[in-house]
Design an enzyme around this catalytic site. Structure first.
Site, short mmCIF file in Angstrom:
data_model
loop_
_atom_site.label_atom_id
_atom_site.label_comp_id
_atom_site.label_asym_id
_atom_site.label_seq_id
_atom_site.Cartn_x
_atom_site.Cartn_y
_atom_site.Cartn_z
N GLY A 146 1.01 -1.41 -0.03
CA GLY A 146 -0.03 -0.07 0.29
C GLY A 146 0.86 1.27 -0.24
O GLY A 146 0.38 2.59 -0.74
N THR A 147 1.59 1.13 0.94
CA THR A 147 2.55 2.05 0.59
C THR A 147 3.53 2.57 -0.78
O THR A 147 3.83 3.61 -1.13
CB THR A 147 4.12 2.24 1.52
N ASN B 92 -6.81 4.39 8.84
CA ASN B 92 -6.46 4.13 9.89
C ASN B 92 -6.21 3.81 11.42
O ASN B 92 -6.18 2.95 12.11
CB ASN B 92 -5.33 3.68 9.20
N GLN C 126 -7.22 0.81 3.46
CA GLN C 126 -8.54 0.19 4.97
C GLN C 126 -9.68 0.06 4.55
O GLN C 126 -10.65 -0.57 5.32
CB GLN C 126 -8.59 1.48 6.68
N SER D 50 -4.40 -2.94 -0.75
CA SER D 50 -2.88 -3.28 -0.07
C SER D 50 -3.10 -5.30 0.55
O SER D 50 -4.71 -5.03 1.10
CB SER D 50 -2.67 -2.95 1.49
N ALA D 51 -2.74 -6.10 0.30
CA ALA D 51 -3.31 -7.67 0.12
C ALA D 51 -2.77 -7.24 1.95
O ALA D 51 -4.00 -8.59 2.41
CB ALA D 51 -2.41 -8.61 -0.09
N HIS D 52 -2.27 -7.50 2.68
CA HIS D 52 -2.80 -7.94 3.96
C HIS D 52 -3.21 -7.38 4.84
O HIS D 52 -3.29 -7.95 6.48
CB HIS D 52 -0.90 -7.57 4.40
N THR E 151 10.14 -7.54 -11.49
CA THR E 151 9.58 -8.71 -12.12
C THR E 151 8.71 -8.87 -10.68
O THR E 151 8.91 -8.22 -9.50
CB THR E 151 11.04 -10.04 -11.63
N CYS F 71 3.41 1.78 11.83
CA CYS F 71 4.41 2.51 11.32
C CYS F 71 4.79 3.06 12.00
O CYS F 71 6.35 3.73 12.47
CB CYS F 71 4.45 3.18 9.82
N1 PLP Z 1 -2.73 3.29 3.82
C1 PLP Z 1 -3.46 3.49 4.74
C2 PLP Z 1 -4.50 4.12 5.52
C3 PLP Z 1 -2.72 1.84 5.42
O1 PLP Z 1 -3.46 2.04 7.43
C4 PLP Z 1 -1.47 1.45 5.24
C5 PLP Z 1 -1.07 0.53 6.06
O2 PLP Z 1 -1.01 0.82 7.27
C6 PLP Z 1 -0.60 1.92 4.61
C7 PLP Z 1 -1.09 3.18 3.27
C8 PLP Z 1 0.34 1.15 3.74
O3 PLP Z 1 0.23 -0.33 3.36
P1 PLP Z 1 1.11 -1.27 3.20
O4 PLP Z 1 1.48 -2.04 4.61
O5 PLP Z 1 0.85 -2.64 2.55
O6 PLP Z 1 2.57 -0.52 3.33
#
Ligand code: PLP
Length: 386
Positions: free
Chosen positions: A71-72, A151, A179, A199-201, A237, A325
């Site tokens: 996601g980042t 988040n 989210q 984002s997948a996780h 890749t 984070c």
């Molecule tokens: N954006 C939001 C709103 C999130 O909550 C997060 C992860 O906490 C991210 C972006 C980043 O996603 P990733 O953990 O896959 O880098």
């Protein structure tokens, strides 16, 4: 001891069905999707199928889906990649004050290159008013970024109305839907955005894979170069197993989304009521109804969040004081400061985020532990002051 994980906004466990679909791509199906032989072709077909699954879930065209590492990275690519295409006289970027750091820091990264970044303020619930966006869009504004849901405090933003403002003014619009995807409907046509991150996780998929929706014709400068993958938008890749797992996680989430959102909303509201009833001098953070079905965020007055997190962890409960984070750092949360809280208050916020395996008994246990630990920490803090 009972073990209760309530940090699903940070990450979710990998669904065993997802792991099973990934396994062949970690064993026998090791081909490079760019190779022309049968191994490569099979990997390419798996990625194409996954792209179709994501596109269908988002109501997008498969060509508009760009797989990335997180996601980042998705948010970085949206903000920096789109901004780098701005003409010299359109370098004003608007981002909400409560964005994830991957948006805020991406915008800040642009500052030495002649960009101007302005933060859109939020109300007491942490919500962006579309009129606040309208008022701030200038002749030189190029890009606006507002997240679908926060988040930390779970507040949902009126992204459809904000998208209409951006369209009217000819400004590109990015939505961080990390989210909400898999939990609430995320339809890029209904929203009307140009860029959207997932984002997948966060949806019981693997870590290290995400995607950026890029509406056709949206300007985007690649940040990774050295290969033609992802239609020249992201060289490197592909993470084939991760992408396959992401698609499986999306299928499972979409099949259960409505029922699960209803169940979680009911549990969340019961939990919020029970906590507020059991513990005096406690407030719910964020919007009472316009919030993620999974999120309950509180301020326990006079209770430093790090002390409470340690006590909860000792009782087998995983919660958070904010974005994963930034957890571990003692910096007050930028989201809580944006609500107008002072630094002391911003150190007293605790986030509980529910998930698929959360049940009523788990939450009852958490209420009991809170009712024991919060007064204990409060009295200790008072003794320390006295
Ligand atoms: N954006 C939001 C709103 C999130 O909550 C997060 C992860 O906490 C991210 C972006 C980043 O996603 P990733 O953990 O896959 O880098």
């Amino acid at each position: 001891m009972r073990i209760v994980y309530l940090d699903h906004a940070a990450t979710t466990p990998l669904d065993p069905r997802v792991r099973k679909t990934m396994e062949p791509y970690l064993k026998s199906e090791y081909g490079n999707p760019s190779s022309l032989h049968r191994w490569g072709r099979r990997a390419r077909m798996a990625i194409d199928a996954a792209r179709e699954t994501l596109a269908a879930a988002l109501n997008a065209d498969p060509a508009e889906i760009c797989f990335v590492s997180s996601g980042t990275e998705s948010c970085n690519l949206a903000i920096i990649g789109c901004a780098l295409k701005a003409p010299l006289n359109r370098r004003h970027i608007l981002v909400s004050a409560v964005e994830h750091h991957c948006v805020l820091h991406a915008a800040e990264w642009l500052l030495p290159f002649g960009y101007e970044v302005e933060h859109i303020p939020v109300d007491g619930y942490g919500q962006v008013d579309p009129n606040a966006v309208r008022e701030r869009i200038r002749e030189d504004t190029w890009l606006v970024s507002v997240m679908h849901a926060n988040n930390e405090i779970g507040t949902l933003h009126p992204v459809e109305a904000i998208a209409r403002v951006c369209r009217e003014r000819g400004v590109w619009f990015h939505v961080d839907a990390v989210q909400t995807f898999g939990l609430l409907p995320v339809d890029v046509e209904a929203i009307g955005c140009d860029l959207l991150s997932v984002s997948a996780h966060k949806i019981y998929g693997p870590k290290g894979v995400g995607a950026l929706y890029v509406r056709a014709m949206t300007p985007l400068q690649p940040l990774m170069v050295g290969g033609g993958q992802e239609r020249d938008r992201r060289a490197g890749t592909e993470n084939v197993a991760g992408i396959v797992g992401f698609a499986e996680a999306v299928k499972i989430a979409e099949a259960t989304r409505e029922a699960e959102a209803e169940r979680l909303t009911r549990l969340r509201d019961q939990f919020i009521r029970a906590v507020l009833d059991a513990i005096p001098d406690t407030t719910l953070t964020g919007h009472p109804t316009e919030r993620l079905p999974t999120n309950a965020h509180f301020r326990f007055q006079g209770v430093p969040s790090d002390s409470l997190l340690i006590a909860l962890d000792r009782a087998g409960i995983g919660a958070s004081s904010g974005a994963a984070c930034s957890a571990g750092s003692l910096e007050p949360s930028h989201v809580l400061l944006a609500l107008g809280w002072d630094e002391t208050a911003a150190q007293e916020g605790i986030r509980f985020t529910l998930g698929r395996e959360t049940c009523g008994d788990d939450l009852q246990y958490v209420v009991e532990v809170l009712a024991r630990e919060v007064p204990r920490i409060r009295s200790r803090a008072l003794t320390a002051v006295g």
